[in-house]
Enzyme design. Structure first.
Site, PDB file in Angstrom:
ATOM      1  CG  ASP A 101      -0.374  -0.304   2.529  1.00  0.00           C
ATOM      2  OD1 ASP A 101       0.868  -0.437   2.622  1.00  0.00           O
ATOM      3  OD2 ASP A 101      -1.129  -0.420   3.513  1.00  0.00           O
ATOM      4  CG  ASP A 104       5.625   5.742   6.729  1.00  0.00           C
ATOM      5  OD1 ASP A 104       5.953   6.890   6.411  1.00  0.00           O
ATOM      6  OD2 ASP A 104       5.198   5.460   7.861  1.00  0.00           O
ATOM      7  CE  LYS A 132       2.848   8.824   5.063  1.00  0.00           C
ATOM      8  NZ  LYS A 132       2.509   8.488   6.477  1.00  0.00           N
ATOM      9  CG  ASP A 160      -5.150   0.119   9.008  1.00  0.00           C
ATOM     10  OD1 ASP A 160      -4.103   0.053   8.338  1.00  0.00           O
ATOM     11  OD2 ASP A 160      -5.194  -0.133  10.224  1.00  0.00           O
TER      12      ASP A 160
HETATM   13  P1  IMP Z   1       7.023   1.273   6.667  1.00  0.00           P
HETATM   14  O1  IMP Z   1       7.172   2.383   7.645  1.00  0.00           O
HETATM   15  O2  IMP Z   1       7.483   1.655   5.299  1.00  0.00           O
HETATM   16  O3  IMP Z   1       7.679   0.025   7.173  1.00  0.00           O
HETATM   17  O4  IMP Z   1       5.475   0.994   6.541  1.00  0.00           O
HETATM   18  C1  IMP Z   1       4.858  -0.035   7.269  1.00  0.00           C
HETATM   19  C2  IMP Z   1       3.376  -0.045   7.107  1.00  0.00           C
HETATM   20  O5  IMP Z   1       2.852   1.014   7.876  1.00  0.00           O
HETATM   21  C3  IMP Z   1       2.787   0.156   5.719  1.00  0.00           C
HETATM   22  O6  IMP Z   1       2.752  -1.005   4.967  1.00  0.00           O
HETATM   23  C4  IMP Z   1       1.384   0.584   6.094  1.00  0.00           C
HETATM   24  O7  IMP Z   1       0.586  -0.547   6.355  1.00  0.00           O
HETATM   25  C5  IMP Z   1       1.599   1.355   7.360  1.00  0.00           C
HETATM   26  N1  IMP Z   1       1.578   2.800   7.080  1.00  0.00           N
HETATM   27  C6  IMP Z   1       2.619   3.635   6.881  1.00  0.00           C
HETATM   28  N2  IMP Z   1       2.202   4.887   6.656  1.00  0.00           N
HETATM   29  C7  IMP Z   1       0.849   4.837   6.703  1.00  0.00           C
HETATM   30  C8  IMP Z   1      -0.186   5.826   6.544  1.00  0.00           C
HETATM   31  O8  IMP Z   1       0.035   7.022   6.280  1.00  0.00           O
HETATM   32  N3  IMP Z   1      -1.472   5.377   6.678  1.00  0.00           N
HETATM   33  C9  IMP Z   1      -1.776   4.085   6.956  1.00  0.00           C
HETATM   34  N4  IMP Z   1      -0.849   3.125   7.099  1.00  0.00           N
HETATM   35  C10 IMP Z   1       0.446   3.514   6.987  1.00  0.00           C
HETATM   36 MG    MG Z   2       0.641  -2.442   5.143  1.00  0.00          MG
END
Ligand code: IMP
Ligand code: MG
Length: 177
Positions: A101, A104, A132, A160
């Site tokens: 999705d 981040d 992001k 979510d």
């Molecule tokens: P990471 O920080 O790239 O490891 O992201 C981990 C997970 O955090 C993603 O796959 C999303 O499920 C969730 N996530 C990160 N940013 C957002 C956001 O803005 N809204 C909702 N879920 C988020």
């Molecule tokens: Mg996710």
């Protein structure tokens, strides 16, 4: 909880997302010409985006899913990734495209690509609905990215907040109160 559960404006509409899915599916079709691909959807947030992209890929496509969670606070990745559901498919020698999705911090995808690399796939790429970049901590980028978003907490189209709002047919964000 500091965030009110009020949904802000439509940031990215369903039509824009679906148009982008068609473009990305065309790129994938071109990049893997003559090959087959395994799309690995990361439950649960990737589901609506994966459905949009897969319909338009003109190759032999298989799909599988993984579920992962990061421990810790609801809106911040803790950096520790746990595999809750692993693949059913053997990926050795196959082209894998992880469908997510959002990228981040990048910590989840960095962990996942390393985890799957150990199984000797022919290649691994990442297809993410959103990026992001402001919050990136791991050196990870999406090979196919739908849209870049600013540093807001995004909901809708699979994303979510405490398991809610995944069903919204557009991308929005939580309005601060
Ligand atoms: P990471 O920080 O790239 O490891 O992201 C981990 C997970 O955090 C993603 O796959 C999303 O499920 C969730 N996530 C990160 N940013 C957002 C956001 O803005 N809204 C909702 N879920 C988020
Ligand atoms: Mg996710």
């Amino acid at each position: 909880m500091n965030k009110s559960q009020v949904i802000g404006q439509v940031m990215i509409s369903q039509e824009e997302i679906q148009q982008r899915a068609i473009e990305i599916a065309a790129e994938i079709t071109e990049d893997y010409k003559g090959e087959s691909v395994l799309l690995v959807g990361i439950l649960r947030g990737a589901v609506p985006w994966m459905v949009d992209v897969m319909k338009h890929i003109d190759l032999d496509v298989e799909i599988d899913f993984m579920a992962v969670s990061s421990y810790g606070a609801a809106t911040k990745s803790s950096g520790v990734v746990k595999i809750n559901k692993d693949l059913d498919s053997d990926i050795e020698g196959r082209h894998v495209i992880i469908v997510e999705d959002i990228v981040d911090t990048g910590i989840t995808l960095q962990y996942l690509t390393g985890y799957l690399e150990n199984r000797k796939p022919k290649s691994i790429k990442i297809c993410a609905l959103l990026d992001k970049p402001a919050r990136r901590r791991a050196d990870v980028y999406g090979d196919y990215v739908g849209f870049s978003v600013e540093d807001k907490f995004i909901v809708g189209y699979g994303l979510d907040f405490n398991q809610k709002y995944r069903q919204l047919p557009y991308i929005s964000c939580l309005a601060e109160d």
